[in-house]
Design an enzyme around this catalytic site. Structure first.
Site, PDB file in Angstrom:
ATOM      1  N   SER A  36       4.919  65.016  85.285  1.00 15.58           N
ATOM      2  CA  SER A  36       6.168  65.553  85.851  1.00 15.58           C
ATOM      3  C   SER A  36       5.889  66.355  87.106  1.00 15.58           C
ATOM      4  O   SER A  36       5.085  67.290  87.090  1.00 15.58           O
ATOM      5  CB  SER A  36       6.852  66.499  84.856  1.00 15.58           C
ATOM      6  OG  SER A  36       7.416  65.782  83.816  1.00 15.58           O
ATOM      7  N   HIS A  67      10.277  61.876  87.882  1.00 17.70           N
ATOM      8  CA  HIS A  67       9.372  60.727  87.722  1.00 17.70           C
ATOM      9  C   HIS A  67       9.959  59.568  88.528  1.00 17.70           C
ATOM     10  O   HIS A  67      11.017  59.047  88.197  1.00 17.70           O
ATOM     11  CB  HIS A  67       9.287  60.311  86.247  1.00 17.70           C
ATOM     12  CG  HIS A  67       8.538  61.270  85.368  1.00 17.70           C
ATOM     13  ND1 HIS A  67       7.179  61.203  85.213  1.00 17.70           N
ATOM     14  CD2 HIS A  67       8.958  62.283  84.583  1.00 17.70           C
ATOM     15  CE1 HIS A  67       6.790  62.156  84.367  1.00 17.70           C
ATOM     16  NE2 HIS A  67       7.849  62.825  83.974  1.00 17.70           N
ATOM     17  N   HIS A  89       7.830  58.202  77.903  1.00 22.55           N
ATOM     18  CA  HIS A  89       7.701  59.162  76.793  1.00 22.55           C
ATOM     19  C   HIS A  89       8.446  58.614  75.585  1.00 22.55           C
ATOM     20  O   HIS A  89       9.463  57.922  75.739  1.00 22.55           O
ATOM     21  CB  HIS A  89       8.331  60.506  77.167  1.00 22.55           C
ATOM     22  CG  HIS A  89       7.886  61.068  78.473  1.00 22.55           C
ATOM     23  ND1 HIS A  89       8.426  60.665  79.676  1.00 22.55           N
ATOM     24  CD2 HIS A  89       6.959  62.007  78.772  1.00 22.55           C
ATOM     25  CE1 HIS A  89       7.839  61.325  80.664  1.00 22.55           C
ATOM     26  NE2 HIS A  89       6.947  62.150  80.143  1.00 22.55           N
ATOM     27  N   TYR A  91      10.211  60.404  73.727  1.00 20.73           N
ATOM     28  CA  TYR A  91      11.515  61.078  73.606  1.00 20.73           C
ATOM     29  C   TYR A  91      12.612  60.366  74.391  1.00 20.73           C
ATOM     30  O   TYR A  91      13.790  60.608  74.174  1.00 20.73           O
ATOM     31  CB  TYR A  91      11.428  62.567  74.001  1.00 20.73           C
ATOM     32  CG  TYR A  91      11.122  62.841  75.442  1.00 20.73           C
ATOM     33  CD1 TYR A  91      12.057  62.611  76.447  1.00 20.73           C
ATOM     34  CD2 TYR A  91       9.886  63.372  75.817  1.00 20.73           C
ATOM     35  CE1 TYR A  91      11.775  62.861  77.775  1.00 20.73           C
ATOM     36  CE2 TYR A  91       9.586  63.625  77.149  1.00 20.73           C
ATOM     37  CZ  TYR A  91      10.537  63.364  78.113  1.00 20.73           C
ATOM     38  OH  TYR A  91      10.252  63.609  79.421  1.00 20.73           O
ATOM     39  N   GLU A  92      12.216  59.467  75.303  1.00 26.91           N
ATOM     40  CA  GLU A  92      13.225  58.667  76.003  1.00 26.91           C
ATOM     41  C   GLU A  92      13.807  57.582  75.102  1.00 26.91           C
ATOM     42  O   GLU A  92      14.774  56.911  75.478  1.00 26.91           O
ATOM     43  CB  GLU A  92      12.612  58.014  77.250  1.00 26.91           C
ATOM     44  CG  GLU A  92      12.164  59.009  78.301  1.00 26.91           C
ATOM     45  CD  GLU A  92      11.414  58.331  79.431  1.00 26.91           C
ATOM     46  OE1 GLU A  92      12.068  57.807  80.339  1.00 26.91           O
ATOM     47  OE2 GLU A  92      10.169  58.334  79.409  1.00 26.91           O
ATOM     48  N   ALA A 119       2.349  67.976  82.994  1.00 31.23           N
ATOM     49  CA  ALA A 119       2.843  69.345  83.085  1.00 31.23           C
ATOM     50  C   ALA A 119       2.884  69.874  81.651  1.00 31.23           C
ATOM     51  O   ALA A 119       3.323  69.155  80.757  1.00 31.23           O
ATOM     52  CB  ALA A 119       4.240  69.356  83.684  1.00 31.23           C
ATOM     53  N   MET A 223       4.507  66.806  76.115  1.00 31.39           N
ATOM     54  CA  MET A 223       5.176  65.682  75.447  1.00 31.39           C
ATOM     55  C   MET A 223       4.631  64.317  75.888  1.00 31.39           C
ATOM     56  O   MET A 223       5.347  63.320  75.851  1.00 31.39           O
ATOM     57  CB  MET A 223       6.680  65.751  75.728  1.00 31.39           C
ATOM     58  CG  MET A 223       7.324  67.085  75.366  1.00 31.39           C
ATOM     59  SD  MET A 223       9.034  67.156  75.891  1.00 31.39           S
ATOM     60  CE  MET A 223       9.388  68.919  75.705  1.00 31.39           C
ATOM     61  N   SER A 224       3.389  64.279  76.319  1.00 32.02           N
ATOM     62  CA  SER A 224       2.855  63.006  76.843  1.00 32.02           C
ATOM     63  C   SER A 224       1.354  62.915  76.638  1.00 32.02           C
ATOM     64  O   SER A 224       0.777  63.618  75.810  1.00 32.02           O
ATOM     65  CB  SER A 224       3.169  62.914  78.340  1.00 32.02           C
ATOM     66  OG  SER A 224       2.425  63.877  79.055  1.00 32.02           O
ATOM     67  N   ASN A 247       4.482  76.659  82.574  1.00 33.32           N
ATOM     68  CA  ASN A 247       5.228  77.764  81.941  1.00 33.32           C
ATOM     69  C   ASN A 247       4.400  78.327  80.804  1.00 33.32           C
ATOM     70  O   ASN A 247       3.478  77.680  80.315  1.00 33.32           O
ATOM     71  CB  ASN A 247       6.591  77.278  81.421  1.00 33.32           C
ATOM     72  CG  ASN A 247       6.445  76.151  80.422  1.00 33.32           C
ATOM     73  OD1 ASN A 247       6.332  76.372  79.229  1.00 33.32           O
ATOM     74  ND2 ASN A 247       6.400  74.920  80.913  1.00 33.32           N
ATOM     75  N   HIS A 263      13.217  72.430  82.389  1.00 30.65           N
ATOM     76  CA  HIS A 263      12.616  71.357  83.183  1.00 30.65           C
ATOM     77  C   HIS A 263      12.523  71.758  84.645  1.00 30.65           C
ATOM     78  O   HIS A 263      11.569  71.401  85.339  1.00 30.65           O
ATOM     79  CB  HIS A 263      13.429  70.063  83.009  1.00 30.65           C
ATOM     80  CG  HIS A 263      12.763  68.844  83.575  1.00 30.65           C
ATOM     81  ND1 HIS A 263      11.460  68.475  83.246  1.00 30.65           N
ATOM     82  CD2 HIS A 263      13.188  67.899  84.452  1.00 30.65           C
ATOM     83  CE1 HIS A 263      11.133  67.366  83.895  1.00 30.65           C
ATOM     84  NE2 HIS A 263      12.166  66.995  84.629  1.00 30.65           N
TER      85      HIS A 263
HETATM   86  N1  ADE Z   1       6.025  70.464  79.356  1.00 31.72           N
HETATM   87  C1  ADE Z   1       6.003  71.507  80.188  1.00 31.72           C
HETATM   88  N2  ADE Z   1       6.108  72.639  79.506  1.00 31.72           N
HETATM   89  C2  ADE Z   1       6.202  72.318  78.205  1.00 31.72           C
HETATM   90  C3  ADE Z   1       6.332  73.052  77.016  1.00 31.72           C
HETATM   91  N3  ADE Z   1       6.401  74.363  77.015  1.00 31.72           N
HETATM   92  N4  ADE Z   1       6.374  72.374  75.873  1.00 31.72           N
HETATM   93  C4  ADE Z   1       6.300  71.046  75.865  1.00 31.72           C
HETATM   94  N5  ADE Z   1       6.198  70.301  76.937  1.00 31.72           N
HETATM   95  C5  ADE Z   1       6.147  70.934  78.108  1.00 31.72           C
END
Ligand code: ADE
Length: 291
Positions: A36, A67, A89, A91-92, A119, A223-224, A247, A263
């Site tokens: 991302s 993306h 992903h 989740y899509e 990310a 998530m990847s 984050n 996001h």
């Molecule tokens: N991608 C970026 N930050 C994330 C988080 N805190 N949890 C899961 N996927 C993320």
């Protein structure tokens, strides 16, 4: 004499690989999967040809903002590289095997090395936004529960039924990435020996979920990546994974003062580190491809 095997229909991977072999003369040795906000990693390539996912027969469609959804073939320092700008992903709504299909396609094109980026949120309290974590191991939460890209009949063309993952992240490549961090004066923001936790999403984790992942040794969460690494290892690619920390997760007891993940925050953090990361990954590509 043995009878020729006539398959009723070609698999998606073969159709896509055949299409790409026609579309370009590039036969890259390195695949870079851009996470991302990290699509600009392809910018360092020269003599590029870009192919949109939409124009590739039977290729999955990518649906996430940030993306682009294209393959960029090119070269740098004599090394042929293909970048996936945009990944798939679960989740899509994609079947997990579909999210990893491009890995097998690239293996059929001759790719030997996977540089996978993402990310991620920081579970490790010493990590800062903008840090780059070199993956040394992963925790596959969906995989342990059976949501795993290698479930189903084994495709012997690619690899064996049971794949070890004790060496999933190549130690030599990790060391190379660390030496490269020193050369780039990035040792204050590149983190070694990181453990990445793969979760399904699309929700970000609850504070208690974050504590769970931290307690078992997780340093970052996203998530990847893990399904792609698994399929790459199955077909014998050497793999290096880099997490851009976008984050800090919210741990129990800190909800009132902490900022919830978003996001936009993820994309902003990626943007802020872009140029430095581009140069770093560029040199990594050349070193891996010529090493
Ligand atoms: N991608 C970026 N930050 C994330 C988080 N805190 N949890 C899961 N996927 C993320």
């Amino acid at each position: 004499a043995t009878m020729p095997v006539i398959s009723a229909e070609k698999d998606d991977v073969d159709v896509i690989a055949d299409f790409l072999k026609e579309a370009t003369t590039y036969r890259p040795s390195i695949l870079v999967v851009c996470g991302s906000g990290l699509g600009s990693l392809s910018k360092c390539l020269e003599n590029t040809i870009t192919i949109h996912y939409n124009d590739i027969p039977r290729f999955p469609k990518s649906t996430v903002v940030g993306h682009a959804g294209e393959l960029v073939f090119g070269e740098i320092g004599g090394v042929q590289v293909v970048c996936m700008r945009g990944r798939f992903h679960t989740y899509e709504g994609h079947d997990i095997r579909k999210t990893t299909l491009p890995i097998r396609v690239m293996s059929l094109l001759g790719v030997k090395f996977l540089i996978v980026t993402n990310a991620a949120g920081a579970l490790n309290e010493t990590y800062n936004v903008g840090d780059v974590m070199i993956m040394a191991d992963h925790l596959n939460m969906p995989g342990l529960a059976g949501k795993h890209p290698l479930v189903g009949p084994n495709d012997d063309r690619f690899g064996e039924r049971f794949t070890p993952l004790s060496d999933a992240y190549d130690v030599k490549l990790q060391n190379l990435a660390w030496r490269m961090a020193k050369q780039h004066n990035m040792t204050d923001k590149v983190r070694r020996n990181g453990v990445y936790c793969f979760v399904s999403g699309p929700t970000y984790e609850t504070p208690t979920e974050c504590r769970l992942l931290r307690l078992v040794g997780g340093d970052s969460v996203g998530m990847s990546t893990v399904p792609e690494v698994i399929v790459a290892r199955h077909c014998g690619m050497k793999t290096i994974g880099l997490s851009l920390i976008t984050n800090k997760v919210v741990m129990p007891g800190t909800q009132r003062t902490a900022i919830p993940a978003s996001h936009q925050e993820v994309l902003d953090a990626a943007l802020a580190t872009q140029t430095q990361l581009e140069n770093y990954v560029k040199d990594l590509m050349v070193a891996i491809g010529t090493g």
